[in-house]
Design an enzyme around this catalytic site. Structure first.
Site, PDB file in Angstrom:
ATOM      1  CB  SER A 406      52.839   9.245 -55.185  1.00 54.95           C
ATOM      2  OG  SER A 406      53.122   9.365 -56.549  1.00 54.95           O
ATOM      3  CG  HIS A 427      53.523   4.515 -57.215  1.00 55.11           C
ATOM      4  ND1 HIS A 427      54.565   4.494 -56.328  1.00 55.11           N
ATOM      5  CD2 HIS A 427      53.479   5.786 -57.700  1.00 55.11           C
ATOM      6  CE1 HIS A 427      55.123   5.688 -56.271  1.00 55.11           C
ATOM      7  NE2 HIS A 427      54.484   6.483 -57.094  1.00 55.11           N
ATOM      8  CD  GLU A 439      56.040   1.334 -54.649  1.00 60.66           C
ATOM      9  OE1 GLU A 439      56.735   1.066 -53.660  1.00 60.66           O
ATOM     10  OE2 GLU A 439      55.389   2.403 -54.757  1.00 60.66           O
ATOM     11  CG  ASN A 477      56.998   7.939 -53.121  1.00 56.94           C
ATOM     12  OD1 ASN A 477      58.128   8.071 -53.572  1.00 56.94           O
ATOM     13  ND2 ASN A 477      55.918   8.177 -53.850  1.00 56.94           N
TER      14      ASN A 477
END
Length: 652
Positions: A406, A427, A439, A477
């Site tokens: 992440s 991801h 992702e 994130n």
């Protein structure tokens, strides 16, 4: 050349639409169908007609490129009325999907036959619309009103089996669809055409008391979206007035919604999701074929990834540190698949077959034939390096190696591998077998073939793939970290966790930031903060409230205590302990607390998202503002009908 052709076989006419890729109801298609019906009605030798589509699907919707342009006759509502008035019975043959205007065309036919795998639906609410060619009028006159409400307000397609059960289709073709339709045509060609749906009574209409509950339920589920509420009220009006008036009201509501900000936002996301993964440099690049997928780690994320791969038809090899961990990973996969079995998404035969495609092992040598391997182990760089060292030794040179990290620097991971060009990031978002977002992280040395393989894999999994560059947190994130900081600042400045969460839910998020952190586990972001602590600017404002909670053993919903207190049923309750902690931190720092309105809270969050989005774009991490919007909607619950942060700023 017209996309609509007609062939006469004995006394049966077969009208064929060939307008790839989805046989959309463009002007040329509408005119072609109209002309075909005119010809059929004039020819006394023709006794019945079949409406079919070439290619992979029946009509799968309207031509959205015509939105905003002057309408060209015949418009779809008029065409469907003309179909109903045909003097010869018309049979719709449905394969693939019959969606939106496509299903409305099928409703204008006198009979409907579908393949076993067909899906039927009116998904207009997903674009901020309601059916605009009679769907709210005809559907509740063919199937029970409650079923019509569910189909139209949810926008979710139903299976052919379900459609047959509720009376939406007349037959399911067990073998050849066109042959089944021809057999039916012979049976009904000498009978009078059935009464047009427009002239039928509603099926099992609710009483006034039931309507109040129905509208209340739809309003609650809509979470601020207008279209489902307009839809249910339009249906109610359509079954209590004559069909002609109902059609006019439906069209008026459709046009009003089409021109609304919500529909514009939803159409923006619709196109963005379909274009964001189309990288020009990969246009002529063929992906590596994938048959076997390796997964390193059988925890929540690893088991979710393995489940997604199994459901997509891949064989899966999972590597864990010991047999007990392998067994736990397998049990989690069984749990996921059992959920699909209970919901009817799998039958027992497929469930058993998928488990037969799974193998657990503690030996990396079991990955020797894997075509793609995804690492999903603990977020620690030394652990990642060890895993990729093993993969470099045991995997074939053509295998694509992916990390599900992440936050960690995948470039640094790739540099430690032989053939760094095959190392990428994938991801996933938890639960990985359910969440749509993926992702795809482009490392500095990633080759085009590996990237093309990643996007092909995502498509096979049914994911929405968004390309991103390497940075701390990638797109999603990183933006979440930015707006979380500002939410924490608001805590110290005067807000409480439930104030911020309430504002977010009212805005349209499914849950607020602090409730979401509790659900994910507070120790995850705590570990990230500790990792970044040595490089943090000492002048930066830092809020330690989340750290305090973790130090108190409050890790979130998993142990019943986080930003909230959770009862035995998992329901969140505000906790005076947390409120006192927040207030005391403000006093300790000498901050005078003030009241934040919901509007101020949302404005602060949006500004933080947009500011960080601008940085991500300027650094080349995201390929476009659309990429950011797609990530925030599909990974972080940003309300789809708002269009997401970058779109909202663009449109004011």
């Amino acid at each position: 050349m017209s996309p609509v052709s007609i062939a006469i076989e004995n006394d049966i006419a077969v009208i064929t639409i060939d307008n790839p890729p989805i046989n959309a109801t463009s002007h040329a298609v509408r005119k072609g169908i109209w002309d075909a019906i005119e010809l059929i009605d004039r020819d006394d030798a023709i006794r019945a007609a079949i409406l079919s589509c070439a290619g992979r699907t029946f009509i799968a919707g309207a031509d959205v490129t015509e939105f905003g342009k002057p309408p060209l006759d015949p418009i779809l509502p008029d065409l469907i009325i003309r179909m109903e008035q045909a003097t010869k019975p018309i049979i719709a043959t449905i394969h693939g999907t019959a969606l939106g205007g496509g299903l409305e065309v099928a409703l204008g036919c006198h009979y409907r036959v579908a393949s076993e795998t067909a899906k039927l639906g009116l998904p207009e609410v997903n674009l901020g619309l309601i059916p605009g060619a009679g769907g709210t009028v005809r559907l509740p006159r063919l199937i029970p009103v409650a079923e019509a409400i569910t189909m139209i307000t949810s926008g979710k397609p139903i299976t052919a089996s379900k459609a047959h059960d509720i009376g939406l289709i007349d037959k399911i073709a067990q073998d050849d669809l066109l042959s089944t339709a021809k057999t039916l045509a012979v049976q009904i060609k000498d009978a009078p055409c059935p009464v047009a749906l427009m002239n039928r009574a509603p099926v099992k209409a609710p009483d006034d008391t039931a309507w109040d509950g129905i509208i209340g339920g739809v309003t609650k589920k809509a979470r601020g979206q207008d279209a489902p509420i307009v839809a249910v009220n339009t249906i109610r009006g359509s079954i209590t007035s004559n069909a002609k008036t109902a059609l006019a009201t439906e069209r008026e509501n459709f046009v009003r919604l089409r021109d609304s900000d919500q529909s514009k936002a939803l159409r923006h996301i619709f196109f963005a999701e379909r274009s964001v993964a189309k990288l020009p440099e990969l246009k002529e690049v063929d992906p590596h074929p994938i048959r076997i997928v390796g997964v390193i780690g059988g925890g929540i994320m690893g088991a979710g990834i393995a489940t997604a791969a199994l459901l997509a038809g891949y064989a899966v090899v999972m590597i864990e540190r010991d047999d007990a961990a392998c067994d736990r990973g397998l049990e989690t996969i069984k749990h996921h698949l059992s959920g699909s079995l209970k919901r009817g998404l799998l039958n027992q035969e497929k469930y058993d077959r998928l488990l037969g495609d799974f193998m657990g092992s503690t030996d990396y040598a079991a990955l020797s034939d894997a075509d793609l391997v995804i690492e999903a182990v603990f977020e620690d760089m030394s652990v990642k390096h060890d895993v990729f060292g093993q993969l470099s030794r045991h995997c074939k040179p053509t295998a694509v190696l992916a990390s599900n990290t992440s936050y960690l620097d995948i470039n640094a991971i790739a540099d430690m591998c032989t053939h760094p060009g095959r190392v990428i990031g994938l991801h996933f978002f938890s639960p990985a077998h359910i969440m749509k977002l993926l992702e795809v992280v482009r490392t500095a040395k990633a080759d085009a073939k590996s990237l093309a393989t990643a996007f092909a894999f995502a498509k096979r999994l049914g994911k929405i793939a968004v390309p991103t560059g390497v940075c701390d947190g990638f797109i999603g994130n990183r933006i979440m970290s930015a707006y979380r900081k500002h939410c924490e600042y608001m805590l110290e400045d005067g807000a409480l966790p439930h104030d911020i969460d309430r504002a977010m839910v009212t805005f349209g998020f499914p849950m607020g930031l602090f409730a979401m952190q509790d659900m994910a586990g507070l120790e995850i972001s705590w570990a990230t903060r500790k990792r970044l602590a040595p490089t943090r600017d000492p002048k930066e404002r830092y809020v330690a409230l989340g750290d305090y909670l973790c130090e108190m053993g409050r890790l979130g919903k998993k142990n019943g205590l986080g930003w909230y207190r959770y009862d035995a049923n998992g329901k969140a309750e505000t906790d005076p302990v947390v409120d006192e902690l927040v207030i005391s931190e403000s006093l300790k720092k000498g901050i005078t607390r003030r009241i934040f309105t919901d509007a101020e809270i949302i404005k602060t969050i949006l500004r933080a998202m947009q500011t960080e989005g601008d940085k991500i774009l300027s650094e080349g991490i995201a390929t476009s503002p659309d990429a950011i919007d797609v990530v925030m909607i599909n990974g972080y619950g940003f309300p789809r009908h708002k269009g997401s942060p970058m779109f909202m700023r663009k449109t004011g």
